[in-house]
Design a protein around this motif. Structure first.
Motif, PDB file in Angstrom:
ATOM      1  N   TRP A  42       4.634  44.048  84.921  1.00  0.00           N
ATOM      2  CA  TRP A  42       3.410  44.835  84.898  1.00  0.00           C
ATOM      3  C   TRP A  42       2.279  43.959  84.393  1.00  0.00           C
ATOM      4  O   TRP A  42       2.471  43.161  83.481  1.00  0.00           O
ATOM      5  N   THR A  43       1.103  44.114  84.984  1.00  0.00           N
ATOM      6  CA  THR A  43      -0.069  43.370  84.510  1.00  0.00           C
ATOM      7  C   THR A  43      -1.229  44.339  84.301  1.00  0.00           C
ATOM      8  O   THR A  43      -1.403  45.293  85.062  1.00  0.00           O
ATOM      9  N   PHE A  44      -2.000  44.055  83.255  1.00  0.00           N
ATOM     10  CA  PHE A  44      -3.165  44.873  82.921  1.00  0.00           C
ATOM     11  C   PHE A  44      -4.321  43.930  82.624  1.00  0.00           C
ATOM     12  O   PHE A  44      -4.151  42.942  81.905  1.00  0.00           O
ATOM     13  N   ASP A  45      -5.487  44.230  83.173  1.00  0.00           N
ATOM     14  CA  ASP A  45      -6.676  43.441  82.869  1.00  0.00           C
ATOM     15  C   ASP A  45      -7.131  43.733  81.449  1.00  0.00           C
ATOM     16  O   ASP A  45      -7.066  44.876  80.987  1.00  0.00           O
ATOM     17  N   THR A  46      -7.598  42.693  80.754  1.00  0.00           N
ATOM     18  CA  THR A  46      -8.166  42.874  79.425  1.00  0.00           C
ATOM     19  C   THR A  46      -9.681  42.839  79.519  1.00  0.00           C
ATOM     20  O   THR A  46     -10.241  42.417  80.534  1.00  0.00           O
ATOM     21  N   THR A  47     -10.361  43.281  78.476  1.00  0.00           N
ATOM     22  CA  THR A  47     -11.824  43.363  78.508  1.00  0.00           C
ATOM     23  C   THR A  47     -12.496  41.995  78.596  1.00  0.00           C
ATOM     24  O   THR A  47     -13.645  41.904  78.998  1.00  0.00           O
ATOM     25  N   ASP A  48     -11.779  40.923  78.248  1.00  0.00           N
ATOM     26  CA  ASP A  48     -12.369  39.579  78.333  1.00  0.00           C
ATOM     27  C   ASP A  48     -12.002  38.876  79.640  1.00  0.00           C
ATOM     28  O   ASP A  48     -12.152  37.669  79.770  1.00  0.00           O
ATOM     29  N   ALA A  49     -11.507  39.602  80.631  1.00  0.00           N
ATOM     30  CA  ALA A  49     -11.122  39.102  81.954  1.00  0.00           C
ATOM     31  C   ALA A  49      -9.790  38.348  81.937  1.00  0.00           C
ATOM     32  O   ALA A  49      -9.445  37.679  82.902  1.00  0.00           O
ATOM     33  N   GLY A  50      -9.054  38.451  80.858  1.00  0.00           N
ATOM     34  CA  GLY A  50      -7.701  37.897  80.799  1.00  0.00           C
ATOM     35  C   GLY A  50      -6.723  38.955  81.287  1.00  0.00           C
ATOM     36  O   GLY A  50      -7.091  39.862  82.035  1.00  0.00           O
ATOM     37  N   ALA A  51      -5.502  38.845  80.833  1.00  0.00           N
ATOM     38  CA  ALA A  51      -4.492  39.812  81.265  1.00  0.00           C
ATOM     39  C   ALA A  51      -3.429  39.999  80.183  1.00  0.00           C
ATOM     40  O   ALA A  51      -3.158  39.105  79.390  1.00  0.00           O
ATOM     41  N   LEU A  52      -2.859  41.183  80.187  1.00  0.00           N
ATOM     42  CA  LEU A  52      -1.668  41.488  79.404  1.00  0.00           C
ATOM     43  C   LEU A  52      -0.546  41.606  80.430  1.00  0.00           C
ATOM     44  O   LEU A  52      -0.648  42.385  81.386  1.00  0.00           O
ATOM     45  N   VAL A  53       0.493  40.805  80.268  1.00  0.00           N
ATOM     46  CA  VAL A  53       1.602  40.785  81.220  1.00  0.00           C
ATOM     47  C   VAL A  53       2.866  41.230  80.485  1.00  0.00           C
ATOM     48  O   VAL A  53       3.182  40.715  79.413  1.00  0.00           O
ATOM     49  N   ILE A  54       3.576  42.191  81.075  1.00  0.00           N
ATOM     50  CA  ILE A  54       4.812  42.703  80.478  1.00  0.00           C
ATOM     51  C   ILE A  54       5.934  42.492  81.482  1.00  0.00           C
ATOM     52  O   ILE A  54       5.831  42.892  82.640  1.00  0.00           O
ATOM     53  N   GLY A  55       6.997  41.835  81.016  1.00  0.00           N
ATOM     54  CA  GLY A  55       8.130  41.552  81.885  1.00  0.00           C
ATOM     55  C   GLY A  55       9.404  42.162  81.332  1.00  0.00           C
ATOM     56  O   GLY A  55       9.542  42.361  80.125  1.00  0.00           O
ATOM     57  N   GLU A  56      10.339  42.438  82.224  1.00  0.00           N
ATOM     58  CA  GLU A  56      11.620  43.050  81.857  1.00  0.00           C
ATOM     59  C   GLU A  56      12.750  42.270  82.511  1.00  0.00           C
ATOM     60  O   GLU A  56      12.673  41.921  83.688  1.00  0.00           O
ATOM     61  N   ILE A  57      13.781  41.988  81.734  1.00  0.00           N
ATOM     62  CA  ILE A  57      14.965  41.288  82.234  1.00  0.00           C
ATOM     63  C   ILE A  57      16.183  42.109  81.825  1.00  0.00           C
ATOM     64  O   ILE A  57      16.287  42.522  80.671  1.00  0.00           O
ATOM     65  N   ASP A  58      17.100  42.337  82.760  1.00  0.00           N
ATOM     66  CA  ASP A  58      18.369  42.963  82.422  1.00  0.00           C
ATOM     67  C   ASP A  58      19.402  41.861  82.270  1.00  0.00           C
ATOM     68  O   ASP A  58      19.561  41.016  83.155  1.00  0.00           O
ATOM     69  N   GLN A  59      20.080  41.846  81.126  1.00  0.00           N
ATOM     70  CA  GLN A  59      21.065  40.815  80.815  1.00  0.00           C
ATOM     71  C   GLN A  59      22.441  41.463  80.725  1.00  0.00           C
ATOM     72  O   GLN A  59      22.624  42.434  79.989  1.00  0.00           O
ATOM     73  N   GLN A  60      23.400  40.921  81.469  1.00  0.00           N
ATOM     74  CA  GLN A  60      24.772  41.421  81.412  1.00  0.00           C
ATOM     75  C   GLN A  60      25.648  40.358  80.759  1.00  0.00           C
ATOM     76  O   GLN A  60      25.563  39.176  81.102  1.00  0.00           O
ATOM     77  N   THR A  61      26.457  40.794  79.802  1.00  0.00           N
ATOM     78  CA  THR A  61      27.312  39.883  79.051  1.00  0.00           C
ATOM     79  C   THR A  61      28.739  40.393  79.079  1.00  0.00           C
ATOM     80  O   THR A  61      28.986  41.583  78.907  1.00  0.00           O
ATOM     81  N   ALA A  62      29.676  39.472  79.286  1.00  0.00           N
ATOM     82  CA  ALA A  62      31.100  39.797  79.212  1.00  0.00           C
ATOM     83  C   ALA A  62      31.688  38.993  78.053  1.00  0.00           C
ATOM     84  O   ALA A  62      31.479  37.789  77.965  1.00  0.00           O
ATOM     85  N   ILE A  63      32.377  39.681  77.168  1.00  0.00           N
ATOM     86  CA  ILE A  63      33.019  39.031  76.026  1.00  0.00           C
ATOM     87  C   ILE A  63      34.512  39.272  76.147  1.00  0.00           C
ATOM     88  O   ILE A  63      34.964  40.420  76.215  1.00  0.00           O
ATOM     89  N   ALA A  64      35.267  38.190  76.177  1.00  0.00           N
ATOM     90  CA  ALA A  64      36.723  38.301  76.289  1.00  0.00           C
ATOM     91  C   ALA A  64      37.364  37.941  74.952  1.00  0.00           C
ATOM     92  O   ALA A  64      37.001  36.936  74.335  1.00  0.00           O
ATOM     93  N   ALA A  65      38.284  38.769  74.517  1.00  0.00           N
ATOM     94  CA  ALA A  65      39.042  38.462  73.304  1.00  0.00           C
ATOM     95  C   ALA A  65      40.099  37.422  73.652  1.00  0.00           C
ATOM     96  O   ALA A  65      40.664  37.433  74.746  1.00  0.00           O
ATOM     97  N   GLN A  66      40.367  36.516  72.725  1.00  0.00           N
ATOM     98  CA  GLN A  66      41.426  35.537  72.951  1.00  0.00           C
ATOM     99  C   GLN A  66      42.779  36.236  72.889  1.00  0.00           C
ATOM    100  O   GLN A  66      42.967  37.193  72.128  1.00  0.00           O
ATOM    101  N   SER A  67      43.698  35.776  73.667  1.00  0.00           N
ATOM    102  CA  SER A  67      45.027  36.377  73.728  1.00  0.00           C
ATOM    103  C   SER A  67      45.654  36.446  72.336  1.00  0.00           C
ATOM    104  O   SER A  67      45.679  35.465  71.602  1.00  0.00           O
TER     105      SER A  67
END
Length: 86
Positions: free
Chosen positions: A2-27
């Motif tokens: 998502w991006t939003f203009d700021t009053t000084d002509a810059g931008a606010l940028v918001i990003g999203e990442i989905d992270q998947q993790t697998a954890i294996a127990a040792q035998s």
């Protein structure tokens, strides 16, 4: 993203990442899970594996067009949204 203009002509940028993790127990070993994983998975320990999904969000400010200022991190968060364990 998502991006939003700021009053000084810059931008606010918001990003999203989905992270998947697998954890294996040792035998032959038992692995303790953290409290938030325990709450979602319904168990405190694993003998096989745990699958976890987190949503990570970050907010950045970007300076106006030709400004020499840096891109700045304004905030971030990581939220566990699902977990299974066996």
């Amino acid at each position: 993203l998502w991006t939003f203009d700021t009053t000084d002509a810059g931008a606010l940028v918001i990003g999203e990442i989905d992270q998947q993790t697998a954890i294996a127990a040792q035998s032959g070993f038992v692995t303790d899970l953290g409290p938030e994983v325990q709450a979602l998975a319904g168990v405190a320990k694993i003998t096989k594996e745990s699958q976890q999904t987190r949503t990570i969000m970050v907010a950045l400010t970007v300076p106006p067009g030709k400004a020499d200022g840096p891109v700045t991190v304004v905030g971030g968060s990581s939220v566990l949204i699902s977990a299974t364990a066996s």
